[in-house]
Design a protein around this motif. Structure first.
Motif, short mmCIF file in Angstrom:
data_model
loop_
_atom_site.label_atom_id
_atom_site.label_comp_id
_atom_site.label_asym_id
_atom_site.label_seq_id
_atom_site.Cartn_x
_atom_site.Cartn_y
_atom_site.Cartn_z
N UNK A 162 -14.84 -77.24 6.46
CA UNK A 162 -14.56 -75.94 7.07
C UNK A 162 -15.80 -75.06 6.92
N UNK A 163 -16.33 -74.64 8.05
CA UNK A 163 -17.47 -73.71 8.06
C UNK A 163 -16.93 -72.28 8.18
N UNK A 164 -15.95 -72.14 9.06
CA UNK A 164 -15.33 -70.82 9.25
C UNK A 164 -13.92 -71.03 9.78
N UNK A 165 -13.01 -70.23 9.27
CA UNK A 165 -11.64 -70.19 9.76
C UNK A 165 -11.35 -68.72 10.07
N UNK A 166 -10.95 -68.46 11.28
CA UNK A 166 -10.68 -67.08 11.69
C UNK A 166 -9.32 -67.02 12.36
N UNK A 167 -8.37 -66.32 11.75
CA UNK A 167 -7.02 -66.18 12.31
C UNK A 167 -6.94 -64.94 13.19
N UNK A 168 -6.34 -65.11 14.35
CA UNK A 168 -6.16 -64.00 15.29
C UNK A 168 -7.48 -63.26 15.54
N UNK A 169 -8.53 -64.02 15.75
CA UNK A 169 -9.88 -63.47 15.86
C UNK A 169 -10.11 -62.78 17.19
N UNK A 170 -10.43 -61.52 17.13
CA UNK A 170 -10.70 -60.75 18.37
C UNK A 170 -11.91 -61.30 19.11
N UNK A 171 -12.89 -61.85 18.38
CA UNK A 171 -14.08 -62.43 19.04
C UNK A 171 -13.72 -63.63 19.91
N UNK A 172 -12.56 -64.23 19.60
CA UNK A 172 -12.12 -65.42 20.33
C UNK A 172 -10.87 -65.09 21.15
N UNK A 173 -10.74 -63.85 21.59
CA UNK A 173 -9.60 -63.47 22.40
C UNK A 173 -8.28 -63.49 21.66
N UNK A 174 -8.31 -63.26 20.34
CA UNK A 174 -7.10 -63.26 19.53
C UNK A 174 -6.67 -64.64 19.08
N UNK A 175 -7.49 -65.64 19.33
CA UNK A 175 -7.16 -67.01 18.93
C UNK A 175 -7.45 -67.25 17.45
N UNK A 176 -6.85 -68.31 16.93
CA UNK A 176 -7.15 -68.78 15.58
C UNK A 176 -8.02 -70.02 15.74
N UNK A 177 -9.21 -69.97 15.18
CA UNK A 177 -10.16 -71.08 15.34
C UNK A 177 -10.69 -71.53 14.00
#
Length: 100
Positions: A85-100
């Protein structure tokens, strides 16, 4: 996607707005497919839901299945198949609210 076998390896694998349409068991099995297609040090990027669950959404008037494992389950699979895991982002605004 479940039966993908291209016979080669890649430096990056992207499963964006696709992977979460598989059920929980198929998502778990996909990590072997990802590993089979990953060269050493390959990047794997995918998006899912922010927590374990299933939902039926709607796309152009048709029902559309979504599923997600828990973040901990993804991390276990990522590590088991040689990724990290390099980065986990939940509900990320940078990704349109996606979790990536």
């Amino acid at each position: 996607m479940r039966e993908l076998s291209l016979g080669r390896r890649f430096d990056g694998i992207l499963a964006w707005d696709s992977f979460f349409h598989l059920d929980h068991d198929d998502q778990r099995r996909m990590f072997a497919v990802f590993a089979k297609h990953a060269s050493g040090g390959a990047w794997l990027m995918f998006n899912v839901g922010p927590r374990h669950g299933e939902a039926i959404g709607n796309y152009r008037g048709d029902p559309l299945y979504h599923a997600s494992l828990s973040p901990g389950q993804y991390e276990t699979l990522i590590n088991r198949f040689g990724f990290e895991v390099i980065e986990h982002a939940a509900d990320d605004e940078r990704a349109g609210g996606r979790t990536a």
